[in-house]
Design an enzyme around this catalytic site. Structure first.
Site, PDB file in Angstrom:
ATOM      1  N   ARG A 164       0.816  -1.231   0.000  1.00 57.06           N
ATOM      2  CA  ARG A 164       0.000   0.000   0.000  1.00 57.06           C
ATOM      3  C   ARG A 164       0.851   1.284   0.000  1.00 57.06           C
ATOM      4  O   ARG A 164       0.433   2.301   0.542  1.00 57.06           O
ATOM      5  CB  ARG A 164      -0.955   0.045   1.202  1.00 57.06           C
ATOM      6  CG  ARG A 164      -1.990  -1.044   1.259  1.00 57.06           C
ATOM      7  CD  ARG A 164      -3.019  -0.896   0.134  1.00 57.06           C
ATOM      8  NE  ARG A 164      -4.193  -1.705   0.396  1.00 57.06           N
ATOM      9  CZ  ARG A 164      -4.319  -2.980   0.068  1.00 57.06           C
ATOM     10  NH1 ARG A 164      -3.338  -3.606  -0.548  1.00 57.06           N
ATOM     11  NH2 ARG A 164      -5.419  -3.641   0.333  1.00 57.06           N
ATOM     12  N   SER A 237     -11.001  -0.935   3.178  1.00 54.90           N
ATOM     13  CA  SER A 237     -10.228  -1.093   4.416  1.00 54.90           C
ATOM     14  C   SER A 237      -9.847   0.288   4.935  1.00 54.90           C
ATOM     15  O   SER A 237      -9.238   1.075   4.209  1.00 54.90           O
ATOM     16  CB  SER A 237      -8.936  -1.860   4.148  1.00 54.90           C
ATOM     17  OG  SER A 237      -9.218  -3.137   3.658  1.00 54.90           O
ATOM     18  N   GLU A 333      -5.277   3.530   6.316  1.00 54.72           N
ATOM     19  CA  GLU A 333      -4.885   3.469   4.906  1.00 54.72           C
ATOM     20  C   GLU A 333      -5.516   4.672   4.186  1.00 54.72           C
ATOM     21  O   GLU A 333      -5.016   5.148   3.181  1.00 54.72           O
ATOM     22  CB  GLU A 333      -5.438   2.152   4.319  1.00 54.72           C
ATOM     23  CG  GLU A 333      -5.082   1.942   2.877  1.00 54.72           C
ATOM     24  CD  GLU A 333      -5.745   0.708   2.261  1.00 54.72           C
ATOM     25  OE1 GLU A 333      -5.913  -0.316   2.955  1.00 54.72           O
ATOM     26  OE2 GLU A 333      -6.087   0.781   1.081  1.00 54.72           O
TER      27      GLU A 333
HETATM   28  N1  EPU Z   1     -11.258 -11.314   9.927  1.00 58.76           N
HETATM   29  C1  EPU Z   1     -11.865 -11.288  11.159  1.00 58.76           C
HETATM   30  N2  EPU Z   1     -12.938 -10.458  11.336  1.00 58.76           N
HETATM   31  C2  EPU Z   1     -13.424  -9.678  10.332  1.00 58.76           C
HETATM   32  C3  EPU Z   1     -12.813  -9.732   9.070  1.00 58.76           C
HETATM   33  C4  EPU Z   1     -11.720 -10.559   8.892  1.00 58.76           C
HETATM   34  O1  EPU Z   1     -11.468 -11.955  12.085  1.00 58.76           O
HETATM   35  O2  EPU Z   1     -14.369  -8.935  10.570  1.00 58.76           O
HETATM   36  C5  EPU Z   1     -10.100 -12.183   9.723  1.00 58.76           C
HETATM   37  C6  EPU Z   1     -10.350 -13.170   8.615  1.00 58.76           C
HETATM   38  O3  EPU Z   1     -10.910 -14.344   9.106  1.00 58.76           O
HETATM   39  C7  EPU Z   1      -8.968 -13.408   8.078  1.00 58.76           C
HETATM   40  C8  EPU Z   1      -8.281 -12.098   8.269  1.00 58.76           C
HETATM   41  O4  EPU Z   1      -9.021 -11.381   9.269  1.00 58.76           O
HETATM   42  O5  EPU Z   1      -8.289 -14.362   8.831  1.00 58.76           O
HETATM   43  C9  EPU Z   1      -8.115 -11.298   7.009  1.00 58.76           C
HETATM   44  O6  EPU Z   1      -9.352 -10.924   6.489  1.00 58.76           O
HETATM   45  P1  EPU Z   1      -9.565 -10.691   4.911  1.00 58.76           P
HETATM   46  O7  EPU Z   1      -9.092 -11.846   4.164  1.00 58.76           O
HETATM   47  O8  EPU Z   1     -10.974 -10.246   4.731  1.00 58.76           O
HETATM   48  O9  EPU Z   1      -8.573  -9.547   4.490  1.00 58.76           O
HETATM   49  P2  EPU Z   1      -8.100  -8.228   5.167  1.00 58.76           P
HETATM   50  O10 EPU Z   1      -6.742  -8.370   5.725  1.00 58.76           O
HETATM   51  O11 EPU Z   1      -9.127  -7.767   6.099  1.00 58.76           O
HETATM   52  C10 EPU Z   1      -6.987  -7.273   2.961  1.00 58.76           C
HETATM   53  C11 EPU Z   1      -7.000  -5.968   2.220  1.00 58.76           C
HETATM   54  C12 EPU Z   1      -8.275  -5.829   1.395  1.00 58.76           C
HETATM   55  C13 EPU Z   1      -8.315  -6.973   0.412  1.00 58.76           C
HETATM   56  C14 EPU Z   1      -8.272  -8.293   1.198  1.00 58.76           C
HETATM   57  C15 EPU Z   1      -8.156  -9.474   0.296  1.00 58.76           C
HETATM   58  C16 EPU Z   1      -5.698  -4.418   3.534  1.00 58.76           C
HETATM   59  C17 EPU Z   1      -5.713  -3.216   4.421  1.00 58.76           C
HETATM   60  N3  EPU Z   1      -6.888  -4.858   3.153  1.00 58.76           N
HETATM   61  O12 EPU Z   1      -8.072  -7.233   3.901  1.00 58.76           O
HETATM   62  O13 EPU Z   1      -8.187  -4.616   0.673  1.00 58.76           O
HETATM   63  O14 EPU Z   1      -9.477  -6.928  -0.381  1.00 58.76           O
HETATM   64  O15 EPU Z   1      -7.105  -8.331   2.059  1.00 58.76           O
HETATM   65  O16 EPU Z   1      -6.872  -9.499  -0.258  1.00 58.76           O
HETATM   66  O17 EPU Z   1      -4.634  -4.912   3.201  1.00 58.76           O
HETATM   67  C18 EPU Z   1      -8.807  -2.298   0.705  1.00 58.76           C
HETATM   68  O18 EPU Z   1      -7.615  -2.035   0.755  1.00 58.76           O
HETATM   69  O19 EPU Z   1      -9.677  -1.395   0.696  1.00 58.76           O
HETATM   70  C19 EPU Z   1      -9.241  -3.686   0.736  1.00 58.76           C
HETATM   71  C20 EPU Z   1     -10.526  -4.026   0.819  1.00 58.76           C
END
Ligand code: EPU
Length: 337
Positions: A164, A237, A333
């Site tokens: 990012r 995010s 972010e």
């Molecule tokens: N999780 C929770 N609770 C929640 C949501 C998620 O415990 O409410 C856990 C999930 O079970 C998982 C982990 O957190 O183990 C990660 O969740 P997720 O795969 O949804 O991804 P993220 O880390 O929350 C990142 C990016 C997203 C991108 C997704 C998929 C960042 C800041 N965000 O989210 O990007 O779509 O991975 O690659 O890196 C964005 O930047 O706007 C965005 C949506």
């Protein structure tokens, strides 16, 4: 053509749905027009370049000029057996580009389906999802240097991409405006299916895995988790996932054996901020008209009529909870304006 508006509502230009105004709003369609606009600015003039406004939080009216690129176009500038090099105008809608590549059978961007925003921002923000980042595809970023109005091209190495991050957000913040981005797409795509539940979702659907089925699965996953900004204001995010020392992670594992992580390198891991925010009990909760999304705790939402300050207040409370519980600092972010 250059279009100039005064006291312009930015409501449709920020996905958080903040009803703020720009003193001046200027749209341009070409590099020449952008140069002309920039050359008319005095050094003390306040201005802000925006894309789709999907990573911004306005806290007040903007007293200067907001610039918006309408530079369009997608052109194959080079091609060989393996790859297609596509030069794209900064004002193209990102997801239209993804759809276009998938239709043509060009691989690379499919995991980045349905990310809101425009092409220019993909190069500044290094957008990423499901194991792919824009930096994996970008070969060249064309810009205008604001101070001199000179054109300058950057190779991907010069952009200093990280999670990012790019040089346009850090060292050279506010110094260049992106006009065109060239992406290398693959005619023999290698699929990236290791992130989260992608493989499982594809298997559930059955049939052959293609660029188009991957795109459909990514769209379905995103739609299930992320609120539609046209219905509920948000900027995806809100926080970045923090990168921490492996030793700190191992210490935390004793207390939180289920703590998820992604390996970064030998001594660092990335922890999903969403998981920590969820553990703090914030999911689905609100402070005033600002809320934490009930399906993805990393997303802060405008529950209707929230001000930028209300969103910031909620974000500070969330950060403090995470800090108190895990000793980890999470950083937005989203850019505050
Ligand atoms: N999780 C929770 N609770 C929640 C949501 C998620 O415990 O409410 C856990 C999930 O079970 C998982 C982990 O957190 O183990 C990660 O969740 P997720 O795969 O949804 O991804 P993220 O880390 O929350 C990142 C990016 C997203 C991108 C997704 C998929 C960042 C800041 N965000 O989210 O990007 O779509 O991975 O690659 O890196 C964005 O930047 O706007 C965005 C949506």
């Amino acid at each position: 053509m250059v279009n100039t508006y005064t006291n312009f509502s930015l409501l449709k230009y920020n996905t958080f749905g903040m009803d703020v105004q720009a003193a001046r709003f200027v749209e341009y369609e070409s590099v020449e027009e952008l140069k002309h606009i920039l050359s008319s600015f005095a050094p003390e003039d306040l201005f802000l370049q925006i894309g789709g406004g999907s990573n911004l939080l306005f806290t007040d009216n903007f007293p200067g000029t907001v610039l918006h690129s309408c530079i369009k176009g997608r052109e194959v500038v080079e091609e060989d057996e393996e790859s297609v090099y596509l030069r794209v105008g900064a004002g193209e809608v990102w997801d239209d580009l993804v759809a276009y590549c998938v239709e043509n059978g060009w691989g690379g961007v499919e995991n980045l389906s349905l990310i809101p925003g425009e092409v220019g921002a993909s190069a500044v923000q290094n957008i990423g999802a499901y194991g792919v980042e824009a930096k994996d595809l970008i070969t060249k970023v064309e810009t205008i240097e604001i101070a001199t109005c000179n054109e300058r091209s950057f190779s991907v190495e010069e952009c200093a991409y990280a999670y990012r991050k790019s040089i346009f957000k850090e060292e050279w913040k506010g110094q260049y405006i992106v006009t065109y981005v060239t992406y290398r797409l693959s005619k023999k795509p290698i699929f990236h299916l290791d992130y989260g539940n992608m493989k499982a979702e594809l298997e559930k659907r059955g049939g052959e895995v293609t660029l188009s089925t991957i795109r459909n699965v990514v769209i379905a996953i995103r739609q299930a988790k992320l609120p539609d900004p046209t219905i509920q204001g948000n900027a995806g995010s809100f926080f970045m996932n923090p990168v921490i020392d492996r030793s700190l992670y191992e210490g935390l594992l004793e207390e939180y054996p289920d703590m998820p992580h992604y390996d970064v390198d030998e001594s660092h891991v990335k922890i999903p901020a969403a998981w920590m925010i969820d553990q703090c009990g914030w999911k689905g909760h609100s402070l005033g008209r600002a809320g934490v999304h009930d399906k993805q705790a990393l997303v802060l939402v405008n529950r209707g009529g929230a001000t930028g300050s209300e969103i910031i207040m909620l974000s500070q409370a969330v950060r403090q909870s995470v800090k108190d519980k895990f000793g980890i600092d999470i950083h937005p972010e989203v850019n505050f304006i």
